[in-house]
Enzyme design. Sequence first.
Site, mmCIF file in Angstrom:
data_model
loop_
_atom_site.group_PDB
_atom_site.id
_atom_site.type_symbol
_atom_site.label_atom_id
_atom_site.label_comp_id
_atom_site.label_asym_id
_atom_site.label_seq_id
_atom_site.Cartn_x
_atom_site.Cartn_y
_atom_site.Cartn_z
ATOM 1 N N GLU A 173 0.581 -5.180 1.455
ATOM 2 C CA GLU A 173 -0.712 -4.275 1.903
ATOM 3 C C GLU A 173 -1.846 -4.534 0.874
ATOM 4 O O GLU A 173 -3.031 -4.314 1.235
ATOM 5 C CB GLU A 173 -0.298 -3.085 1.781
ATOM 6 C CG GLU A 173 -0.920 -1.991 2.715
ATOM 7 C CD GLU A 173 -0.681 -0.465 2.873
ATOM 8 O OE1 GLU A 173 -0.613 0.197 1.901
ATOM 9 O OE2 GLU A 173 -0.171 0.069 4.028
ATOM 10 N N GLY B 180 -2.185 4.689 -2.302
ATOM 11 C CA GLY B 180 -0.885 5.220 -1.794
ATOM 12 C C GLY B 180 0.193 4.245 -2.349
ATOM 13 O O GLY B 180 1.080 5.011 -3.006
ATOM 14 N N ARG B 181 0.093 3.160 -2.442
ATOM 15 C CA ARG B 181 1.032 2.271 -2.938
ATOM 16 C C ARG B 181 1.198 2.136 -4.276
ATOM 17 O O ARG B 181 1.899 1.486 -4.931
ATOM 18 C CB ARG B 181 1.122 0.899 -2.244
ATOM 19 C CG ARG B 181 -0.355 0.247 -2.545
ATOM 20 C CD ARG B 181 -0.523 -1.112 -1.453
ATOM 21 N NE ARG B 181 -1.746 -1.508 -1.447
ATOM 22 C CZ ARG B 181 -2.886 -1.215 -0.720
ATOM 23 N NH1 ARG B 181 -2.469 -0.450 0.200
ATOM 24 N NH2 ARG B 181 -4.081 -1.547 -0.674
ATOM 25 N N HIS C 12 25.591 -14.134 -0.527
ATOM 26 C CA HIS C 12 26.564 -14.472 0.886
ATOM 27 C C HIS C 12 25.791 -14.405 1.943
ATOM 28 O O HIS C 12 26.316 -14.164 3.236
ATOM 29 C CB HIS C 12 27.674 -13.562 0.779
ATOM 30 C CG HIS C 12 28.649 -13.715 -0.617
ATOM 31 N ND1 HIS C 12 29.570 -14.532 -0.604
ATOM 32 C CD2 HIS C 12 28.513 -13.295 -1.739
ATOM 33 C CE1 HIS C 12 30.294 -14.635 -1.750
ATOM 34 N NE2 HIS C 12 29.466 -13.752 -2.609
ATOM 35 N N LYS D 288 -2.892 1.849 14.809
ATOM 36 C CA LYS D 288 -2.610 3.279 14.726
ATOM 37 C C LYS D 288 -3.545 3.814 15.976
ATOM 38 O O LYS D 288 -2.972 4.644 16.693
ATOM 39 C CB LYS D 288 -3.121 3.731 13.465
ATOM 40 C CG LYS D 288 -2.463 3.763 12.367
ATOM 41 C CD LYS D 288 -3.082 4.506 11.209
ATOM 42 C CE LYS D 288 -2.186 3.912 9.909
ATOM 43 N NZ LYS D 288 -2.966 4.819 8.676
ATOM 44 N N LYS E 127 -1.022 11.494 1.115
ATOM 45 C CA LYS E 127 -2.249 11.497 0.432
ATOM 46 C C LYS E 127 -3.479 12.165 1.166
ATOM 47 O O LYS E 127 -3.969 12.882 0.942
ATOM 48 C CB LYS E 127 -2.698 9.882 -0.008
ATOM 49 C CG LYS E 127 -3.937 10.005 -0.508
ATOM 50 C CD LYS E 127 -4.066 8.626 -1.100
ATOM 51 C CE LYS E 127 -5.350 8.285 -1.657
ATOM 52 N NZ LYS E 127 -6.114 7.159 -1.910
ATOM 53 N N GLU F 295 3.001 9.940 11.460
ATOM 54 C CA GLU F 295 4.578 9.888 11.379
ATOM 55 C C GLU F 295 4.970 11.436 10.421
ATOM 56 O O GLU F 295 5.814 12.199 10.800
ATOM 57 C CB GLU F 295 4.998 8.873 10.406
ATOM 58 C CG GLU F 295 4.985 7.497 11.314
ATOM 59 C CD GLU F 295 3.579 6.719 11.275
ATOM 60 O OE1 GLU F 295 2.556 7.453 10.780
ATOM 61 O OE2 GLU F 295 3.766 5.607 11.472
HETATM 62 O O1 F6P Z 1 -0.671 3.032 6.976
HETATM 63 C C1 F6P Z 1 -0.792 2.684 5.864
HETATM 64 C C2 F6P Z 1 -1.022 3.920 4.566
HETATM 65 O O2 F6P Z 1 -2.214 4.414 4.803
HETATM 66 C C3 F6P Z 1 -0.380 3.365 3.284
HETATM 67 O O3 F6P Z 1 -1.382 2.703 2.661
HETATM 68 C C4 F6P Z 1 -0.165 4.819 2.959
HETATM 69 O O4 F6P Z 1 0.904 4.848 1.597
HETATM 70 C C5 F6P Z 1 0.639 5.314 3.869
HETATM 71 O O5 F6P Z 1 -0.167 5.064 5.226
HETATM 72 C C6 F6P Z 1 0.764 6.890 3.986
HETATM 73 O O6 F6P Z 1 -0.327 7.552 3.822
HETATM 74 P P1 F6P Z 1 -0.571 9.111 3.533
HETATM 75 O O7 F6P Z 1 0.281 9.377 2.140
HETATM 76 O O8 F6P Z 1 -1.826 9.190 3.583
HETATM 77 O O9 F6P Z 1 0.340 9.775 4.279
#
Ligand code: F6P
Length: 542
Positions: free
Chosen positions: A357, A271-272, A388, A508, A210, A216
């Site tokens: 979240e 995002g979620r 199990h 972060k 987003k 990452e």
């Molecule tokens: O660190 C949490 C977050 O901001 C989530 O809410 C989001 O889904 C995820 O990181 C990834 O964010 P982006 O889509 O901006 O890379």
Amino acid sequence: MTQERVKTTEFASWKNLEAHYANMQDKTIAELFKADSKRGSELTIEAAGLFLDYSKNIITDETLDLFVKFAEEANLKQAIDDMFTGKIINETEGRAVLHTALRNRNNREILVDGKDVMPDVNAVLDSLADFSERVRSGQWKGFTGKKIDTVVNIGIGGSDLGPVMAYEALKPYSKRDIKLKFVSNIDGTHMAEALIDADPETTLFIVASKTFTTLETMTNAMTARAWLIDKLGNEDAVEKHFVAVSTNAEEVSKFGIDTANMFGFWEWVGGRYSLTSAIGLPVMLAIGSENFGKMLDGFFAMDRHFAESELKNNMPALMAFIGMWYNNFFGAGSYAVLPYDQYMSRFSAYLQQMDMESNGKRTDKQGRIVDIQTGPIVWGEPGTNGQHAFYQLIHQGTKLIPCDFIGFSKSHNKLSDHHDKLMANFFAQTEALAFGKSSEEVAAEGTKESLISHKTFPGNRPTNTMMAEELTPETLGALIALYEHKVFVQGVLFNVFSFDQWGVQLGKVLAMKILDELEDTNAQLSHDSSTNNLIERYCANK
Ligand code: F6P
């Protein structure tokens, strides 16, 4: 502006719930069933192709009536309306919350800043469909002229969990000659393993973020880009092997992806809650635009049910009330989601982000520390595997763990009697959890005295049972929307802002500081003695 609101425990309706709990806490599910022979068929509801049996709970009609009163006192109906009509309900980020616009299948006008968002929503859906069909048909070619057979989605959190979950869930509908992989972790192992057998000539990367700034995802995307250029020996190859899904066109083009190959969405999509936006591209590539549309239809059907039904006959609201009953009155800190379907293997992981979240907050909308428990812990695994592993604790442990069981009448894989055996377990578990096995019953089987209490099942362990005819794109859409709205209702009742996530920031920021220290051998460490010691140990051994 946030309206004044007294703290939750001062609500008259909350006090009534507390008084009701005092009467209910020692009731058992078995007693409730004995008192009403029709309970099992009456405490049920159907909506959007889903059937919910909530009879195996420690609740009565009065419990739900009191929750409805509480929801009324908390202005839930107004809050639902505010979300669907694009009010700025994500106040700490100053945003509307309109994932429901992404599947607004009747195209009803939805205004944000006075502008109808639907033409843009539909235009992106059309371009996703066009792109997906070109990749699926082989019309879209890689740099060397070969068709794509591997798609790697690079994203994390909401830009990963939804697509992985839905891709797994809808595998029976997917085109099997395109392999999908998902890379989320910054651990180089994740990318390395994804690339190990990938052919650069036939691999397409989707960089899904987003913000397009997430450490990452950007790190993984740079690594993938370098790999591709190295293997194909030409930077121009990027254009045919990378597309982006983002709200941030500027960062996308800085990364080197032509914005013609970018699929956009908007800041009013959290995002979620973004699976039904362009973030769903890998799912569309797998199952095709028609099936993706059917999934949106399922979401929409549940959205309508939620927006239009009275609270007492509203599936997401009922699930939210029942969840709060255990979380806020019985002291249950978690709930388990147990799908009896292997295709749903990532469903609980997806719900973890959605719920935890969203409602893992301790400050209320007025900026005070909350006076009641907020978001629960969500966990789970598909049945029968969970049986199990951890069901022992659910049956006989000291903790109360309410469970949602999810099952389907038809299987996509009709292998001998597998499905009947699976479903026999599904029904058996909720029966055993609710009604248990008394010490008298155990003794009557001739059990040795010393073993009787070990073999006794107390029962009275609450469950919801959700069933649908088959796991289809429509039922999956409805199921996801059900949980989205359940979490929304709970957020309103907890009085927290469900659509921000400030709690992920501190780690972060600290990580960036520590990263500099790991790369600089002369760095003076100024953390606490534990963190200093751990960093020194790592640096000495790396
Ligand atoms: O660190 C949490 C977050 O901001 C989530 O809410 C989001 O889904 C995820 O990181 C990834 O964010 P982006 O889509 O901006 O890379």
